[in-house]
Design an enzyme around this catalytic site. Structure first.
Site, short mmCIF file in Angstrom:
data_model
loop_
_atom_site.label_atom_id
_atom_site.label_comp_id
_atom_site.label_asym_id
_atom_site.label_seq_id
_atom_site.Cartn_x
_atom_site.Cartn_y
_atom_site.Cartn_z
N ARG A 1 0.71 -7.28 -26.11
CA ARG A 1 0.69 -6.63 -27.42
C ARG A 1 1.19 -7.60 -28.49
O ARG A 1 1.50 -8.76 -28.21
CB ARG A 1 1.57 -5.37 -27.41
CG ARG A 1 3.03 -5.66 -27.11
CD ARG A 1 3.92 -4.48 -27.49
NE ARG A 1 5.30 -4.88 -27.54
CZ ARG A 1 6.20 -4.57 -26.60
NH1 ARG A 1 5.85 -3.85 -25.56
NH2 ARG A 1 7.45 -4.99 -26.73
N GLY A 2 1.26 -7.11 -29.73
CA GLY A 2 1.87 -7.85 -30.84
C GLY A 2 1.26 -9.22 -31.05
O GLY A 2 0.04 -9.41 -30.97
N TYR A 17 19.72 -14.25 -30.55
CA TYR A 17 18.30 -14.57 -30.82
C TYR A 17 18.17 -15.92 -31.53
O TYR A 17 17.35 -16.77 -31.16
CB TYR A 17 17.73 -13.44 -31.67
CG TYR A 17 16.25 -13.50 -31.95
CD1 TYR A 17 15.32 -13.19 -30.96
CD2 TYR A 17 15.79 -13.82 -33.23
CE1 TYR A 17 13.96 -13.21 -31.23
CE2 TYR A 17 14.43 -13.84 -33.51
CZ TYR A 17 13.52 -13.54 -32.51
OH TYR A 17 12.17 -13.56 -32.78
P1 NAD Z 1 6.65 -7.74 -29.03
O1 NAD Z 1 7.92 -7.11 -28.55
O2 NAD Z 1 5.68 -6.90 -29.78
O3 NAD Z 1 5.88 -8.42 -27.79
C1 NAD Z 1 6.54 -9.27 -26.87
C2 NAD Z 1 5.76 -9.29 -25.55
O4 NAD Z 1 6.50 -10.09 -24.62
C3 NAD Z 1 5.60 -7.91 -24.95
O5 NAD Z 1 4.27 -7.69 -24.51
C4 NAD Z 1 6.58 -7.94 -23.78
O6 NAD Z 1 6.22 -7.09 -22.71
C5 NAD Z 1 6.54 -9.42 -23.39
N1 NAD Z 1 7.72 -9.78 -22.62
C6 NAD Z 1 9.03 -9.50 -22.93
N2 NAD Z 1 9.82 -9.92 -21.94
C7 NAD Z 1 9.02 -10.50 -21.00
C8 NAD Z 1 9.27 -11.09 -19.74
N3 NAD Z 1 10.51 -11.18 -19.24
N4 NAD Z 1 8.22 -11.57 -19.02
C9 NAD Z 1 6.95 -11.48 -19.51
N5 NAD Z 1 6.67 -10.90 -20.70
C10 NAD Z 1 7.68 -10.41 -21.43
O7 NAD Z 1 7.10 -9.00 -29.88
P2 NAD Z 1 6.29 -9.85 -30.99
O8 NAD Z 1 6.77 -9.42 -32.32
O9 NAD Z 1 4.83 -9.86 -30.70
O10 NAD Z 1 6.93 -11.30 -30.72
C11 NAD Z 1 6.26 -12.33 -29.99
C12 NAD Z 1 7.07 -13.60 -30.12
O11 NAD Z 1 7.19 -13.96 -31.50
C13 NAD Z 1 8.51 -13.49 -29.60
O12 NAD Z 1 8.87 -14.71 -28.98
C14 NAD Z 1 9.32 -13.28 -30.87
O13 NAD Z 1 10.65 -13.68 -30.72
C15 NAD Z 1 8.55 -14.14 -31.85
N6 NAD Z 1 8.78 -13.77 -33.26
C16 NAD Z 1 8.38 -12.57 -33.76
C17 NAD Z 1 8.63 -12.26 -35.10
C18 NAD Z 1 8.18 -10.98 -35.75
O14 NAD Z 1 8.36 -10.82 -36.96
N7 NAD Z 1 7.56 -10.04 -35.01
C19 NAD Z 1 9.31 -13.19 -35.91
C20 NAD Z 1 9.73 -14.37 -35.36
C21 NAD Z 1 9.45 -14.67 -34.03
#
Ligand code: NAD
Length: 449
Positions: A215-216, A356
């Site tokens: 997702r995401g 984080y």
């Molecule tokens: P999200 O929570 O929507 O998706 C994260 C995905 O990672 C999920 O599908 C989850 O199941 C998977 N995941 C988590 N732990 C796991 C594990 N142990 N093994 C395998 N898969 C695992 O998050 P997102 O917003 O899509 O974020 C994706 C990346 O971008 C992350 O590294 C996050 O830190 C980074 N990020 C996001 C934002 C933001 O604004 N959303 C900003 C900065 C950085």
């Protein structure tokens, strides 16, 4: 995915209120699907060096309508400011000032890109001029209007302004693929790499593994890499199995249900790849979690979980893949690309995110070390998203979320697609000259640099 405030600003009443009260007025940002051409015409190339002539010729080759000055030019879409030969700050004005008079009449979604050289510590006046470009670009990023952006490329001495890494970065920054990248300087340090045969499908024939792809941002990365021609292995935890199947079915990708923190994650991934005869050209380390708490209230389980998923798992997986067979030869292709997910929190820190921010600052150091270790075998870089509209940011309390969303030059949150497009650019064959960098995808977030 437009937020409620932005939708309101686009109503007749909203437009009036925003104007009268001087409230944020986020512009519509065209993405690649809205504006597929690589360069918004006409493009003005400023500067009189040999490098400026070469860049103008490159843009002509891409089919752009290239001009060398603003006189009688219709509403300009793109400006490339070539500053590669400046040797003292007083020389900057002559090249950049013609843009001042044109700033107010740039097209919506316009692009300004500078091409300059990094400071080397060898010459006071030259370094001051080169360093000055950074302040210029970052200020233009703040001053651009109607969804326009300003970014710079710093090209190491000895690397031509038309080298694959420079051409690939210039094309990305001029296109709508970089909609949420603003006020950034991207360094091209070598002339390695090659320009793709097909600019729109640079990953044809390549295979990519994306972690956290259910997702995401991870799902958006999968869709973008697929559209750029890659075959995909998509990994996520077993608990997200049904979400992962939706994405793998949609993209005809290979699913891998695995918790990246499990002790056997590296060995299981290698066995999985070997069984299917897959060698990876691209590794995107996206899986990440937040467990926010003020540090005064931080618990070991919250701290450890974030460190384990966001950084330790990346180190273990990379080490395992690199030591599989002879230097990873049977599971990793030549000219490897590794891209990891950092965050602006890792650059500037963020209240309530000590765990984080530690993990994400670690990611930035990790890719720098990994790029050195890979040498000619490939490259590693990171992207640092700012506020992106996903489930992760959907969990932030509403008022705090609204403030975070507006605190950037583009006055809106980015889309998962924006992060994915930047990752697509870093995975391209032409990006080999970008080594160990972190590219921010944050609309020029007001935190950090
Ligand atoms: P999200 O929570 O929507 O998706 C994260 C995905 O990672 C999920 O599908 C989850 O199941 C998977 N995941 C988590 N732990 C796991 C594990 N142990 N093994 C395998 N898969 C695992 O998050 P997102 O917003 O899509 O974020 C994706 C990346 O971008 C992350 O590294 C996050 O830190 C980074 N990020 C996001 C934002 C933001 O604004 N959303 C900003 C900065 C950085």
């Amino acid at each position: 995915m437009t937020d409620a405030y932005t939708r309101f600003t686009r109503t007749a009443l909203g437009r009036q209120i925003v104007k009268k009260a001087g409230l944020p007025n986020p512009a519509r940002l065209p993405r690649q699907a809205d504006r597929p051409e690589p360069v918004l015409d006409p493009v003005v190339v400023l500067g009189s060096s040999a490098g400026a002539d070469e860049v103008a010729a490159l843009l002509l080759d891409w089919g752009a309508d290239v001009r060398r000055r603003f006189e009688e030019t219709p509403r300009v879409g793109s400006v490339v400011v070539v500053l590669d030969e400046v040797s003292a700050p007083r020389e900057l004005g002559e090249i950049v000032l013609p843009l001042a008079g044109a700033m107010r009449s740039l097209a919506p979604g316009a692009r300004v890109v500078t091409l300059s050289r990094p400071a080397t510590g060898e010459d006071l006046a030259r370094d001051a001029a080169r360093g000055g470009v950074e302040g210029f670009v970052r200020t233009l990023g703040h001053e651009m209007r109607r969804g326009g952006t300003a970014n710079g490329i710093q090209v190491a001495d000895g690397v031509a302004l038309t080298a694959p890494g420079v051409a690939t970065t210039l094309r990305f920054l001029l296109s709508a693929r970089s909609a949420f990248v603003d006020g950034q300087l991207i360094e091209v340090s070598t002339d390695a790499g090659r320009r793709p045969q097909q600019w729109d499908r640079p990953l044809e024939g390549k295979t990519a593994l994306v972690t956290g792809a259910a997702r995401g941002i991870g799902a958006a990365i999968a869709r973008t890499l697929d559209s750029l021609g890659a075959e995909l292995v998509l990994l996520d935890v077993p608990a997200s199995g049904s979400e992962l199947s939706r994405v793998t079915n949609e993209l005809r990708a290979t699913p891998l249900q695995l918790d990246v923190t499990s002790e056997a994650a590296g060995a299981r991934t290698i066995a999985f790849l070997r069984e299917r005869g897959i060698t990876l050209d691209v590794l995107v380390l996206n899986a990440g979690i937040t467990r926010d708490k003020m540090f005064a209230n931080m618990t070991a389980d919250r701290w450890d979980a974030v460190i384990a998923v966001n950084i330790s798992s990346q180190i273990s997986l990379v080490e395992a893949l690199l030591s599989a067979g002879d230097d990873g030869a049977d599971v990793l292709a030549e000219d490897l690309r590794v891209v990891s997910l950092a965050s602006t929190s890792g650059i500037a820190g963020n209240r309530g995110q000590a765990n984080y921010a530690t993990s994400k600052a670690g990611v930035m150091a990790l890719v720098a070390a990994l790029a050195r270790r890979l040498g000619e075998r490939g490259t590693a870089n990171a992207v640092a998203p700012g506020f992106i509209e996903t489930d992760m940011t959907g969990r932030i309390p509403p008022l705090q979320r609204e403030i975070a969303r507006r605190a950037n030059s583009l006055q809106q949150g980015g889309l998962p697609l924006d992060v994915a497009e930047t990752i697509g650019f870093l995975c391209a064959p032409g990006a080999a000259g970008l080594r160990g960098q972190t590219v921010r995808v944050c609309g020029q977030n007001m935190v950090g640099r």
